[in-house]
Every structure is written in structure tokens, then in C-alpha cells.
Design an enzyme around this catalytic site. Structure first.
Site, PDB file in Angstrom:
ATOM      1  N   HIS A  50       0.771  -1.100  -0.052  1.00  0.00           N
ATOM      2  CA  HIS A  50      -0.010  -0.049  -0.019  1.00  0.00           C
ATOM      3  C   HIS A  50       0.869   1.289   0.051  1.00  0.00           C
ATOM      4  O   HIS A  50       1.821   1.268   0.234  1.00  0.00           O
ATOM      5  CB  HIS A  50      -0.975   0.166   1.206  1.00  0.00           C
ATOM      6  CG  HIS A  50      -2.006   1.043   0.891  1.00  0.00           C
ATOM      7  ND1 HIS A  50      -1.963   2.169   1.577  1.00  0.00           N
ATOM      8  CD2 HIS A  50      -3.201   0.605   0.745  1.00  0.00           C
ATOM      9  CE1 HIS A  50      -2.975   3.093   1.180  1.00  0.00           C
ATOM     10  NE2 HIS A  50      -3.830   2.114   0.768  1.00  0.00           N
TER      11      HIS A  50
ATOM     12  N   ASP B 180      -8.096  -4.358  -0.918  1.00  0.00           N
ATOM     13  CA  ASP B 180      -8.493  -5.056  -2.123  1.00  0.00           C
ATOM     14  C   ASP B 180      -8.410  -6.506  -2.117  1.00  0.00           C
ATOM     15  O   ASP B 180      -8.961  -6.912  -3.031  1.00  0.00           O
ATOM     16  CB  ASP B 180      -7.589  -4.341  -3.021  1.00  0.00           C
ATOM     17  CG  ASP B 180      -7.969  -2.766  -3.090  1.00  0.00           C
ATOM     18  OD1 ASP B 180      -9.021  -2.287  -3.088  1.00  0.00           O
ATOM     19  OD2 ASP B 180      -6.752  -2.169  -3.162  1.00  0.00           O
TER      20      ASP B 180
END
Length: 429
Positions: free
Chosen positions: A308, A365
Site C-alpha cells: 500500500h 483490495d
């Protein structure tokens, strides 16, 4: 006690400048560089704005190194366990958790703004039958200013709050309408006797030919996903909403711009990319092969759903979603080989020195796409789901910006083109 100013000196001119330090409630101290161009003649170079704060905000706090996410000071783990999406929406918009009467009033307002102007369905029918839902969402949401141009005085706090509530209420209705148009199904109108997520699932999947029962577990999981996606500080789409908002544009135009930014595969489209990646891997036995490919710098393959931009630790939202993923699959009676594949991929990646060293942990995700797939959402709708949830954060950030206006956004650049040169007539080139 405030941090002392930082003094910088231009070694060419020996001029010095004190840069004030801005200290927030939490987070790293930040240098105020507004006077740098006028005093020393320099701008700063920060591609992607990774080291630049463009605003002050009281809404969301992230500590990527420690894996912390808080809305208005409340840890995401507590909100995920105890709250509801509309309570979180009320919190983000107003600053504090509502009492019972305030929450009922907010839920009432959202519920009775779910309908959209009937002519919007004519607008939607103008799209090609196989248009991507995000293309439709950006166009339809941008058109809302033409349908709801009453009470659109951006200087009136009541008008701004009404626009914010309209956006939150109507996004699921628009999303469902876009999906049903793509499927060739008749429009399903919102059922105001249902809660927010059950109402959306009903609009998505009910058909006139037979009764549709909303799974309570699916509705609860969807509510959880919406909470986790509601806001995430100054990400690309939120920054886009704020940048467009700085021009004085109406909130529908701002959110439409946010939807367009979210559509990118590096942002909101990442959960769609995760499913495509799992399909490409195909079987658990092939996981080691693809792990090896991910570590090969000469191989274009990349593991989607790991790492991320902000989090350098385990994404706190990922561990929450992981549990919900199992619950949804069990309740719906589905066994999904993609989940087994995802679990093995996660296990190996968390134990492999390469991923541990680079802190490539599973992110939000990684699991959300599997849940949406189990509920029956097509892959093309995954980013739309993200947009429904993130609308709350967008309008909360937009409201905050309206209350504390800044100058119109205008990033600078380092020009690297040709130096001045004279025009050459066409016949002499």
C-alpha cells in the site's frame, strides 16, 4: 509545546529562512513552506505529493507504519465491530458520533432522498448497452447538478449539507440502475422499509418474476465493507474532489471527478485487478510459480492486492475483511477455489523473506473482490461499490473544505522542455 522552526540556508546567496513547523493532533511534524518562493526563490519538487500536505483536516488519521486508521479519532476496528455505515457517515459529516435521535433523523434524511428524477433513467438509457458501469456513474453523477440545481448555493451551509445527503442517498440507486440497464432488467426502485445495504441489494438483484430475500449476512458484510471504504485521508480521488472543489464547482461535479480518479486500476480498480490475477493463477499448485515471477524484476507480472502507498504494516482493514469473507461464503453456501488460492497466496507471501523485507502485506483490495463475487456482483461493478462507500468521505472532505476554504489548487512544475527559440516559417523547416 510546538516544535521549533527549521532554518534553511541558501548556500548560493547565504540567505536564511525560518520555516514554521505545523504540528497536528497526531502524525509527523510538517514544514510550512509557503514563504520559500518569495523569500529564497525556490519551489519544492515532490512527484506524487508523497511528502506534501495540501490541507489540514479533522476527518481521518492514518499511521501507515503502525497500521492505524481512525475516523474522527475512532479506531476503525471499533467502528467495524460496533457501528453501522450510516452512523459512520453521520460521524464523518458532522464530527461526532450521533445520539439516538440524531442518528434516526440522519437515517430518515438519507432514506427519503434515495429516489432519483425519473428522467435520469432516460439519460442512462442513452449509454451503449455494454458501457462500463464506472463510465456511466461518472456521467450520471455529473449530470445531477442539472436535475437538482435547486438549493445549490455553495455559500449556504444548509444547501451544502442537503447536497451531501443527496449524494450519499442517491449513489446506490444510480449504481443499481446502471447495472440493471447493462443486464437489460427493468428499473428497481428503492424500498424505504429496508436498511441502507439491504435496500441496495434489493435494487441490484430483485426481479419481478420472483421474490428476492436479502441475506442478512450479505447485508452485514456489505455494511462492513462500506465502513472500511468510507474515507482514507488524502488519496488520489479525495484529493481530486478537493482540487475541483477549490474552484467553487458544485458537489456533483466534484464527486464525478472523484469517481473518474477512483476508476484507475492503481486506485479503486485494484480489487478488480486482484480477481483477474487470481483467475490468471488459476490453481493453488501454481502459487509458487507466480510468487517467483513476482520477485523477478524482469517479469512484468505483479501481485495485486499486496502493499500500500501509505501502509508499511498490515492494512488494518484487510484483517477485518478476511473474517467477513469466510462468513459470507459459509452463509451463501459457496465454496470458492479463489478463496483457497488467496489464502495460500497470503500465507506464502507473509512468510517469504522478499515480501516481509519489502513489507508487502495484503491490503483491503485483496479480500473485498472475493466477497463481492460471492454476493453476485460482476467484476465490472467492484469499483462502483467502492465509489458508493467513498462518496461519504468525498462529501465530508468537500464540506470541510467549504467551511475552511483555501486558495484554488495550483501545483507547480519543473519545466524540462526546450529553452526559448524562434519560430521558423513552414517553408524553411
Amino acid at each position: 509545546m510546538a516544535d521549533k522552526p527549521v532554518v534553511i540556508t541558501d548556500q548560493n546567496t547565504q540567505k536564511s529562512l525560518e520555516l514554521p513547523v505545523i504540528a497536528g493532533t497526531e502524525g509527523e511534524p510538517t514544514l510550512d513552506i509557503k514563504q520559500l518562493p518569495s523569500e529564497l526563490g525556490y519551489f519544492t519538487y515532490d512527484p506524487g505529493f508523497a511528502s506534501t500536505a495540501a490541507c489540514t483536516s479533522e476527518i481521518t488519521f492514518i499511521d501507515g507504519g503502525k497500521g492505524i486508521l481512525r475516523y474522527r479519532g475512532y479506531p476503525i476496528e471499533q467502528l467495524a465491530e460496533h457501528s453501522t455505515f450510516l452512523e459512520v457517515a453521520c460521524l464523518l459529516l458532522n464530527g461526532d458520533l450521533p445520539d439516538e435521535a440524531e442518528l434516526k433523523a440522519f437515517e430518515h434524511d438519507i432514506t427519503y432522498h434515495t429516489m432519483v428524477n425519473e428522467r435520469l433513467n432516460n439519460f442512462i438509457s442513452g449509454f451503449h448497452y455494454d458501457a462500463h458501469p464506472m463510465a456511466m456513474m461518472a456521467g450520471v453523477v455529473g449530470s445531477l447538478a442539472a436535475f437538482y440545481h435547486d438549493k445549490l448555493d455553495m455559500n449556504d451551509p444548509e444547501h451544502r449539507m442537503l447536497a451531501a445527503k443527496r449524494m450519499i442517498a442517491k449513489m446506490p440507486t444510480i449504481a443499481a440502475a446502471c447495472y440493471r440497464y447493462h443486464m437489460g432488467w427493468p428499473t428497481a426502485y428503492p424500498n424505504n422499509s429496508l436498511d441502507f445495504c439491504s435496500r441496495f441489494l434489493n435494487m441490484m438483484f430483485s426481479v419481478p418474476a420472483e421474490p428476492y430475500e436479502v441475506s442478512p449476512v450479505a447485508a452485514k458484510a456489505l455494511d462492513l465493507l462500506f465502513i472500511l471504504h468510507a474515507d482514507h485521508e488524502q488519496n488520489a480521488s479525495t484529493s481530486t474532489v478537493r482540487l475541483v472543489g477549490s474552484t467553487g464547482a458544485n458537489p456533483y461535479a466534484c464527486v464525478a471527478a472523484g469517481i473518474s480518479a477512483l476508476w484507475g486500476p492503481a486506485h479503486g480498480g485494484a480489487n478488480e485487478a486482484v480477481l483477474n490475477m487470481l483467475d490468471e493463477i488459476g490453481d493453488v499448485s501454481r502459487v509458487p510459480e507466480f510468487i517467483a515471477r513476482a520477485k523477478d524484476r524482469d517479469d512484468p507480472f505483479r501481485l495485486m492486492g499486496f502493499g500500500h502507498r501509505v501502509y508499511k504494516n498490515y492494512d488494518p482493514r484487510a484483517s477485518i475483511i478476511r473474517k467477513a469473507c469466510h462468513e459470507v461464503l459459509e452463509d451463501l453456501g459457496k465454496t470458492d477455489p479463489l478463496l483457497d488460492l488467496a489464502m495460500e497466496l497470503e500465507r506464502i507471501a507473509l512468510e517469504d523473506e522478499y515480501f516481509v523485507e519489502k513489507k508487502l502485506y495484503p491490503n483491503v483490495d485483496f479480500y473485498s473482490g472475493i466477497i463481492y463475487k460471492a454476493m453476485g456482483f460482476p467484476v465490472s461493478m467492484f469499483t462502483v461499490m467502492f465509489a458508493i462507500a467513498r462518496t461519504v468521505g468525498w462529501v465530508a472532505q468537500w464540506l470541510e473544505q467549504c467551511e475552511n476554504p483555501t486558495k484554488i489548487g495550483r501545483p507547480r512544475q519543473v519545466y524540462s522542455g526546450p529553452a526559448e527559440r524562434d519560430y521558423v516559417p513552414l517553408e524553411k523547416r
